[in-house]
Design an enzyme around this catalytic site. Sequence first.
Site, PDB file in Angstrom:
ATOM      1  N   GLY A 116     -12.683   6.625  29.498  1.00 45.56           N
ATOM      2  CA  GLY A 116     -11.629   5.612  29.469  1.00 45.56           C
ATOM      3  C   GLY A 116     -11.005   5.573  28.081  1.00 45.56           C
ATOM      4  N   SER A 119     -13.571   5.670  25.031  1.00 42.01           N
ATOM      5  CA  SER A 119     -14.214   6.972  24.809  1.00 42.01           C
ATOM      6  C   SER A 119     -13.205   7.987  24.297  1.00 42.01           C
ATOM      7  CB  SER A 119     -14.809   7.500  26.120  1.00 42.01           C
ATOM      8  OG  SER A 119     -15.810   6.647  26.578  1.00 42.01           O
ATOM      9  N   ILE A 141     -13.154   2.525  36.395  1.00 43.66           N
ATOM     10  CA  ILE A 141     -12.943   1.663  37.560  1.00 43.66           C
ATOM     11  C   ILE A 141     -11.976   0.534  37.208  1.00 43.66           C
ATOM     12  CG2 ILE A 141     -15.234   2.145  38.509  1.00 43.66           C
ATOM     13  CD1 ILE A 141     -15.952  -0.814  37.796  1.00 43.66           C
ATOM     14  N   ASP A 142     -11.785   0.285  35.912  1.00 44.51           N
ATOM     15  CA  ASP A 142     -10.937  -0.848  35.504  1.00 44.51           C
ATOM     16  C   ASP A 142      -9.440  -0.539  35.657  1.00 44.51           C
ATOM     17  OD1 ASP A 142     -13.411  -1.862  34.777  1.00 44.51           O
ATOM     18  OD2 ASP A 142     -13.178  -1.370  32.657  1.00 44.51           O
ATOM     19  N   GLY A 185     -14.024  -5.117  36.336  1.00 47.38           N
ATOM     20  CA  GLY A 185     -12.655  -4.798  35.923  1.00 47.38           C
ATOM     21  C   GLY A 185     -12.423  -5.014  34.452  1.00 47.38           C
ATOM     22  N   ARG A 186     -13.489  -5.464  33.762  1.00 43.97           N
ATOM     23  CA  ARG A 186     -13.370  -5.791  32.334  1.00 43.97           C
ATOM     24  C   ARG A 186     -12.185  -6.753  32.114  1.00 43.97           C
ATOM     25  NH1 ARG A 186     -17.682  -5.911  29.199  1.00 43.97           N
ATOM     26  NH2 ARG A 186     -16.766  -6.925  27.422  1.00 43.97           N
ATOM     27  N   GLU A 237     -14.101 -10.551  36.975  1.00 46.27           N
ATOM     28  CA  GLU A 237     -15.133 -11.042  36.054  1.00 46.27           C
ATOM     29  C   GLU A 237     -14.576 -11.631  34.762  1.00 46.27           C
ATOM     30  OE1 GLU A 237     -17.604  -7.689  34.981  1.00 46.27           O
ATOM     31  OE2 GLU A 237     -15.936  -6.551  34.163  1.00 46.27           O
ATOM     32  N   GLN A 287     -20.026  -1.146  42.604  1.00 47.26           N
ATOM     33  CA  GLN A 287     -18.652  -0.636  42.568  1.00 47.26           C
ATOM     34  C   GLN A 287     -18.563   0.707  41.850  1.00 47.26           C
ATOM     35  OE1 GLN A 287     -16.076  -4.479  41.585  1.00 47.26           O
ATOM     36  NE2 GLN A 287     -18.203  -4.644  40.963  1.00 47.26           N
TER      37      GLN A 287
HETATM   38  O1  F6P Z   1     -15.663  -0.553  32.159  1.00 43.93           O
HETATM   39  C1  F6P Z   1     -16.353  -0.401  33.353  1.00 43.93           C
HETATM   40  C2  F6P Z   1     -17.245  -1.595  33.629  1.00 43.93           C
HETATM   41  O2  F6P Z   1     -17.864  -1.384  34.881  1.00 43.93           O
HETATM   42  C3  F6P Z   1     -16.557  -2.941  33.570  1.00 43.93           C
HETATM   43  O3  F6P Z   1     -15.788  -3.203  34.725  1.00 43.93           O
HETATM   44  C4  F6P Z   1     -17.741  -3.840  33.371  1.00 43.93           C
HETATM   45  O4  F6P Z   1     -17.375  -5.049  32.729  1.00 43.93           O
HETATM   46  C5  F6P Z   1     -18.641  -3.022  32.479  1.00 43.93           C
HETATM   47  O5  F6P Z   1     -18.271  -1.684  32.646  1.00 43.93           O
HETATM   48  C6  F6P Z   1     -20.099  -3.173  32.761  1.00 43.93           C
HETATM   49  O6  F6P Z   1     -20.813  -2.419  31.838  1.00 43.93           O
HETATM   50  P1  F6P Z   1     -22.388  -2.155  31.926  1.00 43.93           P
HETATM   51  O7  F6P Z   1     -22.598  -0.976  32.809  1.00 43.93           O
HETATM   52  O8  F6P Z   1     -22.768  -1.878  30.509  1.00 43.93           O
HETATM   53  O9  F6P Z   1     -23.024  -3.383  32.479  1.00 43.93           O
END
Ligand code: F6P
Length: 361
Positions: A116, A119, A141-142, A185-186, A237, A287
């Site tokens: 993304g 990275s 996924i975001d 979705g961050r 979220e 997801q």
């Molecule tokens: O950026 C992808 C994502 O899945 C976000 O949607 C989510 O907030 C975050 O990563 C979760 O990260 P982790 O796998 O560290 O819990």
Amino acid sequence: MGATRRIGILTSGGDCAGLNAVIRAVVHSASDRHGWEVLGIRQATQGLMARPPEAILLTSEKVNPYLMAGGTMLGTTNKGNPFAFPMPDGSLRDRAQDIIDGYHLLGLDALIGIGGDGSLAILQRIAQQGNLNLVGIPKTIDNDVGVTEVSVGFDTAVQVATEALDRLHFTAASHSRVMILEVMGRDAGHIAMSAGIAGGADIILIPEISYTVDGICQAIKKRQEQGKNYCLMIVAEAVRTEDGSPVTLPNTGAEECRLGGIGQYLSERICNQMDAETRVTVLGHTQRGATPSHLDRLMGAVFGVAAVELIAKGQYDHVVTWQKRRVVSVPISEAIARYAAVNPTGTLVNTARGLGIYLGD
Ligand code: F6P
């Protein structure tokens, strides 16, 4: 420019569905078509920091069985910024040069980084420092990488969320409940918006549009007055509390703050304010690990082949993107700079409003 003989590929950041399809496409195109060797680097840049570097020779036979598997066969990480890498003694060290040395130890002529915006920014900085040949492929996924209409992983995540809504629908109707689905979705509400429309949600909450608990309760009451005994709600979220505070979880080993809990917050507020029974489902990492949808496999193939073509042309420091039904290469700096949240005046928001979905005020 010498002839390309050996390239590396790594996955970086959170895993998602479709990564293995990208890896497979790169191997088919680079090995079978161009005759190059493809080394799969383990655990993102950490494989290049390790001594000896951790990499495996990828062949068609090795990658083919993973086409339909979620996750990444190479492993990944979304922590351990190489410029301030946590060392066993608790100190932080700049490991960029170790990564550059790892690239040379493996004898790579080019590197494909699948990631993304975060990275890609890290990989570009390392590539510039070490004069490495880098090509990027967008995955998240975001769906917040603005230069591309499609990122690998988003479609599957939306499919999982849509299927969850389909299931919740029946329980909502059977028990006359307000069912709340919290999705990832961050900072962007793309998953909630797309799945909410596709899955027939009555209320969609995204961080890009503000809401009130009053507004939500009014929307539920309106349905009740129309004789509809239940309500289906999807919430991203990153949606904040009514007074604007983010809702977060304990870190449990993460480096970034973890979002989560807004569904439960809303569930309690709604219950306190009106006669309604609420339940919350948090979809979480289901997801990311699902069987990749046809679109994520397809885009994986398109991007993988296109990235190999860029290397064959010597066009580095670019990322492959999807725009107007074709693959287009764009400088990585542009890809990093163009963040895309949901457009509050865009087509999907307009569509949701047109369907009578409550989105906020
Ligand atoms: O950026 C992808 C994502 O899945 C976000 O949607 C989510 O907030 C975050 O990563 C979760 O990260 P982790 O796998 O560290 O819990």
